[in-house]
Design an enzyme around this catalytic site. Structure first.
Site, mmCIF file in Angstrom:
data_model
loop_
_atom_site.group_PDB
_atom_site.id
_atom_site.type_symbol
_atom_site.label_atom_id
_atom_site.label_comp_id
_atom_site.label_asym_id
_atom_site.label_seq_id
_atom_site.Cartn_x
_atom_site.Cartn_y
_atom_site.Cartn_z
ATOM 1 N N ARG A 183 0.840 -1.200 0.000
ATOM 2 C CA ARG A 183 0.000 0.000 0.000
ATOM 3 C C ARG A 183 0.874 1.248 0.000
ATOM 4 O O ARG A 183 1.524 1.559 0.995
ATOM 5 C CB ARG A 183 -0.933 0.029 1.214
ATOM 6 C CG ARG A 183 -1.789 1.297 1.255
ATOM 7 C CD ARG A 183 -2.997 1.212 2.173
ATOM 8 N NE ARG A 183 -2.657 1.205 3.573
ATOM 9 C CZ ARG A 183 -3.555 1.330 4.564
ATOM 10 N NH1 ARG A 183 -4.850 1.445 4.261
ATOM 11 N NH2 ARG A 183 -3.174 1.291 5.824
ATOM 12 N N ASP A 228 -3.958 3.294 14.396
ATOM 13 C CA ASP A 228 -3.147 3.863 13.324
ATOM 14 C C ASP A 228 -3.703 5.231 12.981
ATOM 15 O O ASP A 228 -4.545 5.774 13.704
ATOM 16 C CB ASP A 228 -3.075 2.927 12.115
ATOM 17 C CG ASP A 228 -4.398 2.770 11.381
ATOM 18 O OD1 ASP A 228 -5.385 3.449 11.739
ATOM 19 O OD2 ASP A 228 -4.455 1.967 10.434
#
Length: 533
Positions: free
Chosen positions: A167, A446
């Protein structure tokens, strides 16, 4: 190690050149990256301007909706190009940053795929970004090893590791250490180009391929940009078009109304969509932040049982399967608690229920943040799948714009306000010290969950309906009080020495600025990046 400015063509590489970085930053790789930046930066800037213009409409009360001009795509009978063999079964995927030990542990985990993350779980210091590329080059080559000098433990790959998916960072972020024609390069292009240049042929020759997760898209035009970038990259290196395969995260509210169109734009390169539920909640707050009746309830009240979230999941599954694409479920952020079987079994029960709901909606797999959760999720999908996926299962969900926009139910509480403040401070502090994936209160936090936390506080302060369930208005004064009290609690929890050596005061100040500002900052990682080495 020396501070360097290395010029290649019109590209300047800034930053410290550590041992091994020369493997990544070759003249050929930098020239390839610069070529793609020059070709696609103008289109990217136009896409970001379009984002801003659409948000201005939403701020004036316009509702997101399906696009009338692309009705023919939604009604058309077309499918994607196909799904490679090593991406057919994705019932459990693990995610994590591109740190060396994490890469090895994730590839060795009992999962089908590992999403190596340059985005929400990585604080993108120069060292972390380029060392991450080194780590992935070694992982692809099968030579990656790590020796932990603290424990004496040695880490290496198993014979059949998980399938690697990378990613890159989102379109909105820059890489300030690489200047092309004097301006910072788009971080997404840097992450993609360096990985693709160094690893694509090795992966293809091994029977796999260069696989990517694409984050934070807001429209099919941004998907078209990725597709054009893929074509150009493959053409430059003489690699067959369609070799790249991508899974798109549907983690913004505008993108939920363009899922068919996103698949269509990427149809030769796409293999699926993913419910990026945490960023999606953040996007719901951000997109509708000023509209009447749109004040978001406490973060933990907005789960997948809410009608809008369940509808989003069902529409994604139906759209994907109609087009021959896989539908991936959301993240389980729970972390197993050591020496507490009762607490674990309670948490695992919630995870099983969540994954069963996703399986029933049509998802072909889901994410975990910790290897200890992989068997729990695997158990649900193993029991419910007769084959590698559910592509052959007919889905007849009917999902309207009203379903996607149904306001989540739940209170705004003082406990929710305090949790948001505490999590945001601790995450921002960790991020600014180079850690983008942070365990807090038995959850793996996160950037996405930190974004929810600070965006909720901003909205509660600025929206006329921002009141706690006890009737108190969420004012700047109340926020300041909670901020001070939570800072004292954090100091007690982490200890005076850790508190003094960290950047907690700086994190508090940044959070305060973000929450009281007249305009909601689009992404907290943009101003935080200026404070990152």
């Amino acid at each position: 190690m020396t501070e360097t400015v290395t010029t290649v063509g019109n590209a300047d590489i800034l930053g410290r050149l550590e041992p091994g970085f020369e493997r990544v930053l070759t003249e050929e790789a930098v020239a390839f990256t610069s070529r793609l930046v020059r070709q696609f930066r103008p289109t990217l800037q136009a896409c970001l301007s379009t984002r801003a213009a659409k948000q201005a409409l939403f701020d004036r009360g316009v509702r997101p909706d399906f696009l009338p001009d692309t009705q023919h795509i939604r009604d058309g009978r077309w499918t994607i190009r196909g799904v490679p063999a090593d991406l057919q079964d994705r019932r459990v995927e693990i995610t994590g940053p591109v740190e060396r030990k994490t890469v090895i542990n994730a590839l060795n985990a009992p999962v089908q795929c590992y999403m190596a993350d340059f985005e929400d779980s990585l604080a993108p210091t120069w060292q972390a970004v380029i060392q991450g590329q080194v780590n992935l080059m070694d992982a692809v080559a099968g030579t990656i090893e790590f020796h932990d000098t603290g424990t004496g433990k040695h880490y290496a790959l198993i014979d059949k590791p998980a399938t690697l998916i990378v990613r890159p960072r989102g379109w909105h972020l820059l890489e300030k250490h690489i200047l092309v024609d004097g301006a910072p390069a788009p971080a997404a292009i840097v992450d993609f180009a360096l990985y693709f240049f160094h690893n694509a042929r090795t992966l293809i020759n091994r029977g796999s391929g260069p696989y990517f997760y694409l984050p934070k898209l807001e429209s099919h035009l941004e998907a078209r940009l990725w597709n054009d970038l893929f074509i150009a990259a493959q053409d430059v290196l003489g690699i067959n078009r369609g070799s790249i395969k991508a899974t798109v995260l549907i983690e913004t509210l505008p993108a939920a109304f363009e899922m068919d169109e996103i698949l269509y734009e990427l149809r030769d390169h796409v293999v699926g969509l993913n419910c990026g539920r945490w960023d999606y909640i953040f996007s719901m707050i951000k997109t509708l932040k000023l509209q009447p009746g749109r004040v978001m309830a406490d973060r933990f009240a907005v789960d997948m049982t809410q009608h809008c979230m369940d509808s989003y999941s069902k529409l994604l599954c139906q759209t994907c399967h109609k087009r021959g694409a896989l539908a991936l479920g959301g993240m389980s952020p729970l972390i197993p608690v050591k020496n507490d079987p009762a607490a674990n079994e309670k948490a695992f029960g919630r995870v099983r229920a969540d994954k069963q709901r996703e399986l029933d909606n049509g998802h072909d797999g889901a994410w975990v943040a910790h290897p200890g959760l992989a068997p729990v999720v695997r158990e649900v999908f193993d029991a419910g799948l007769d084959s590698a996926n559910q592509l052959a299962r007919p889905l007849d969900w009917v999902v309207s714009a009203d379903d996607l926009l149904c306001q989540p139910e739940g209170p705004i509480t003082e406990a929710g306000l305090r949790n948001n403040v505490s999590v945001a401070i601790q995450y921002i502090e960790a991020w600014m010290t180079g850690r983008g994936c942070v365990p807090l209160y038995n959850l793996m936090e996160d950037a996405a969950t930190a974004e929810i936390s600070r965006a909720q506080v901003w909205q509660w302060i600025h929206h006329p309906e921002g009141r706690l369930d006890d009737g108190r208005e969420v004012t700047i004064e109340l926020f300041e009080q909670v901020l001070a009290e939570e800072m004292d609690i954090i100091r007690m929890e982490v200890g005076d020495e850790r508190f003094a050596s960290g950047r907690f005061s700086e994190a508090r100040d940044l959070l305060f600025q973000l929450c009281v500002a007249e305009e909601l900052e689009n992404f907290l990682t943009v101003p935080a990046y200026e404070r990152l080495a």
